[in-house]
Design a protein around this motif. Structure first.
Motif, short mmCIF file in Angstrom:
data_model
loop_
_atom_site.label_atom_id
_atom_site.label_comp_id
_atom_site.label_asym_id
_atom_site.label_seq_id
_atom_site.Cartn_x
_atom_site.Cartn_y
_atom_site.Cartn_z
N TYR A 30 1.17 -1.16 0.13
CA TYR A 30 0.11 0.08 0.23
C TYR A 30 1.08 1.05 0.16
O TYR A 30 0.44 2.15 -0.06
N GLN A 31 2.30 0.78 0.98
CA GLN A 31 2.84 2.23 0.70
C GLN A 31 3.01 2.99 -0.81
O GLN A 31 2.75 2.78 -1.99
N HIS A 32 3.91 4.29 -0.67
CA HIS A 32 3.10 5.49 -2.07
C HIS A 32 4.74 5.21 -2.28
O HIS A 32 5.97 4.61 -1.10
N PRO A 33 5.56 5.62 -3.78
CA PRO A 33 6.58 5.17 -4.18
C PRO A 33 7.71 5.89 -3.51
O PRO A 33 8.41 5.81 -3.00
N ASP A 34 7.27 7.50 -3.16
CA ASP A 34 7.89 8.63 -2.26
C ASP A 34 8.57 7.98 -1.03
O ASP A 34 9.72 8.18 -1.16
N ASP A 35 8.04 6.96 -0.54
CA ASP A 35 7.37 6.85 1.10
C ASP A 35 9.38 5.24 1.31
O ASP A 35 9.55 4.44 1.84
N LYS A 36 9.31 4.78 -0.55
CA LYS A 36 10.58 3.45 0.04
C LYS A 36 11.59 3.96 0.38
O LYS A 36 11.77 4.80 -0.37
N ASN A 37 12.30 3.03 1.35
CA ASN A 37 13.61 3.03 1.50
C ASN A 37 13.61 4.35 1.96
O ASN A 37 14.93 4.43 2.42
N GLN A 38 12.99 4.55 3.41
CA GLN A 38 12.77 5.54 4.57
C GLN A 38 11.26 5.51 4.74
O GLN A 38 10.60 5.37 5.02
N ALA A 39 11.86 6.88 5.97
CA ALA A 39 9.75 6.82 6.59
C ALA A 39 10.45 5.16 7.63
O ALA A 39 9.15 5.15 7.84
N TYR A 40 11.32 4.87 8.40
CA TYR A 40 11.45 3.45 8.97
C TYR A 40 10.39 3.37 10.22
O TYR A 40 9.48 2.49 10.58
N PHE A 41 10.64 4.64 10.81
CA PHE A 41 9.51 4.87 12.55
C PHE A 41 8.05 4.66 12.06
O PHE A 41 7.53 4.51 12.30
N PRO A 42 7.91 5.61 11.28
CA PRO A 42 7.04 5.67 10.67
C PRO A 42 5.83 4.27 10.45
O PRO A 42 4.78 3.31 10.89
N LYS A 43 6.29 3.76 9.47
CA LYS A 43 6.56 2.14 9.08
C LYS A 43 6.24 1.14 10.15
O LYS A 43 5.22 0.76 10.03
N PHE A 44 6.74 1.03 11.13
CA PHE A 44 6.92 0.50 12.19
C PHE A 44 6.21 0.72 13.54
O PHE A 44 5.14 -0.47 13.69
N VAL A 45 5.32 2.25 13.29
CA VAL A 45 4.62 2.64 14.58
C VAL A 45 3.61 1.84 13.05
O VAL A 45 2.85 1.33 14.09
N VAL A 46 2.90 1.70 12.09
CA VAL A 46 1.39 1.67 11.49
C VAL A 46 2.29 -0.12 11.29
O VAL A 46 0.75 -0.64 12.13
N VAL A 47 3.07 -0.79 11.56
CA VAL A 47 2.92 -2.32 11.58
C VAL A 47 2.60 -2.24 12.97
O VAL A 47 1.47 -3.08 13.08
N PHE A 48 3.05 -2.19 13.77
CA PHE A 48 3.16 -2.05 15.26
C PHE A 48 1.54 -1.78 16.01
O PHE A 48 0.85 -3.20 16.44
N GLY A 49 0.99 -0.41 15.76
CA GLY A 49 -0.64 -0.29 15.37
C GLY A 49 -1.20 -0.69 15.02
O GLY A 49 -2.78 -1.69 15.41
N LEU A 50 -1.54 -1.81 13.28
CA LEU A 50 -1.87 -2.25 12.90
C LEU A 50 -2.32 -3.67 13.50
O LEU A 50 -3.61 -4.60 14.06
N SER A 51 -1.44 -4.42 14.29
CA SER A 51 -0.78 -5.13 14.97
C SER A 51 -1.58 -5.47 16.51
O SER A 51 -2.51 -6.31 16.16
#
Length: 507
Positions: A30-51
């Motif tokens: 689902y992530q936007h191409p502009d966010d690939k290989n960056q914004a790792y902290f928000p990504k961790f929060v997203v995965v942890f929050g959804l879990s």
């Protein structure tokens, strides 16, 4: 090992791992191409929050299964070898509240910060906002807990005399107590004056969960009530409005030219708003114009997608058109199935929650019979109905976000979802999941009886001083909004969207 259910522990561990892997898959796709290989902290929060949200929903059927591990015990307190569900419930919802009110806002402030600023300045600005939020929330929690953090249970004071053990008790409808000079020992014939209030202070973790539930209940009643109707009807009317045939090349060129003009207008408007933002003039007019641009951009993307569907290109154009038709047929099937589920939910709420006493246990009996047929069927159906409510909340937010100015649009699109939209929807899911669990534990109280969830959500929370009166209003608002949305969609949902005129910013 006595009543200990080893299979339940193994299933719980496997499900947690699967939930984590599925959420990582959703993030990557689902992530936007502009966010690939960056914004790792928000990504961790997203995965942890959804879990956390998914596990919290699945904990209710696990709680029911956990109760079954103690079915041979004389009373639940005699069973000490099953999962400590009450502690797990409180832990998962305190983590939920921390994510919603502190971690996700920090990640959003940092992600949306001015990219021209240094990392240190963006961190400082985000921390200032979160610290201010923490101070305000802490003060409110402390004041409310100190003043009204008590539970008022309505009880009856019943008593009876004692007598020697007889050969025949001789009870009857008129004589329901032991011995002569019967006192009030039966709740059915007791004097109304025997009713009294038993007050005790709730624990602080339970009070935090209660306030988070109230905050989520407002969103749940609005978005969930709208979504329970628009989720299936949106799929059905999408099939009704489907393209019936492939357009000609000349029609495609004409439509593409119009969309190109619209895209240039939106780019010009977005550039103007960006310049206003840099100059610091972010007032009410700026926010209104930004909302309008976001809405028009979403509609433009939908128009582009519709045009691509009506004029498939490439070597496999016929295959693409066939897959498009199959996709709309799948929407029709899912829409009809979802409509059945939505109707079942609404009927169950009316006959089991709104009418006192309930006319029928309805879905509770369905789950019990499914469990009798095969142990996991009732639990799986139970989990599905809870997840469906969560999907309805998200669908309701998407619909209202396009129509109400004060609701920010955060669409979730395959391969084109920015992290701020991800974070917003994860926060919405987390906040609503608390209310979904509370609502399900109440709606399916007969099926989920004697569970830790019912003890927390069905007894303590609904008896909290100043809060217990709100739960009935949430249910009524949910049904009212569901009915209004159904009428709206039936009257206007089948109509094709007319193309809008030339876009202009408000002055």
């Amino acid at each position: 090992m006595g009543d200990f259910n080893l299979a339940l522990v193994i299933v719980a561990i496997v499900v947690c791992v699967l939930v984590f892997l599925i959420n990582v898959y959703l993030l990557v796709n689902y992530q936007h191409p502009d966010d690939k290989n960056q914004a790792y902290f928000p990504k961790f929060v997203v995965v942890f929050g959804l879990s956390v949200a998914a596990i919290s929903i699945l904990m209710l059927p696990a709680d029911v299964a956990n109760r079954q591990a103690c079915r041979h015990a004389i009373y639940n307190g005699a069973c000490n070898l099953t999962l400590p569900m009450k502690d797990l419930w409180l832990a998962i919802y305190i983590v939920d509240a921390i994510l919603v009110f502190f971690v996700i806002p920090f990640a959003m402030f940092y992600y949306e910060g001015d990219q021209d600023k240094s990392v240190g300045k963006r961190l400082k600005s985000s921390l200032m906002w979160v610290i201010a939020t923490a101070i305000i929330c802490g003060l409110l929690l402390g004041i409310l807990y100190g003043l009204v953090g008590k539970v008022d249970f309505t009880v009856r004071h019943l008593s009876s005399s004692t007598t020697a053990f007889p050969n025949n008790f001789g009870f009857s409808s008129s004589e329901q107590c032991i011995g002569s000079g019967a006192r009030q020992c039966s709740a059915y014939i007791a004097n109304p004056s025997s009713e009294t209030t038993w007050t005790m202070r709730s624990t602080f973790p339970e009070y935090v969960v209660a306030l988070a539930t109230i905050a989520g209940s407002v969103l749940f009643s609005i978005f969930g009530g709208v979504g329970i109707a628009c989720l299936p009807l949106g799929l059905i009317f999408s099939f009704i409005r489907r393209p019936r045939a492939v357009i000609t090349r000349s029609q495609y060129i004409k439509e593409a030219t119009e969309l190109g003009k619209k895209a240039r207008e939106l780019k010009k408007a977005a550039d103007a708003l960006h310049q206003e933002q840099k100059s610091g003039s972010k007032g009410r007019k700026w926010r209104k114009n930004m909302k309008a641009v976001e809405k028009e951009l979403l509609l433009l993307e939908d128009d582009v997608k519709a045009l691509e569907e009506m004029y498939p290109q490439g070597e496999k154009a016929e295959t693409t058109w066939a897959m498009t038709i199959l996709g709309y047929l799948a929407k029709l099937v899912l829409g009809v199935f979802g409509l059945i589920v939505s109707i079942a939910w609404v009927v169950h709420i009316v006959i089991y929650l709104l009418i006192d006493p309930p006319l029928s246990p309805f879905l509770n009996e369905v789950f019990i019979k499914l469990d009798d047929a095969w142990g996991l069927l009732g639990t799986a159906a139970f989990a599905f109905f809870c997840f469906y409510l969560l999907l309805a909340v998200i669908a309701g937010e998407m619909m209202l976000g396009l129509r109400l100015v004060f609701i920010t649009i955060h669409p979730m699109k395959w391969g084109a979802t920015l992290m701020n939209s991800f974070l917003f929807n994860v926060g919405l899911i987390l906040l609503s999941s608390i209310s979904v669990i509370q609502f399900c534990s109440t709606a399916f109280a007969y099926y989920a009886q004697a569970t830790a969830a019912q003890e927390i959500f069905g007894h303590t929370l609904e008896s909290l001083r100043g809060i217990k009166y709100l739960y009935k209003l949430v249910t009524i608002a949910f049904i009212a909004l569901a009915g209004l949305t159904f009428v709206y969609y039936t009257a206007f949902g089948w109509r094709r969207k007319r193309p809008s005129g030339r876009f202009q910013l408000s002055s």
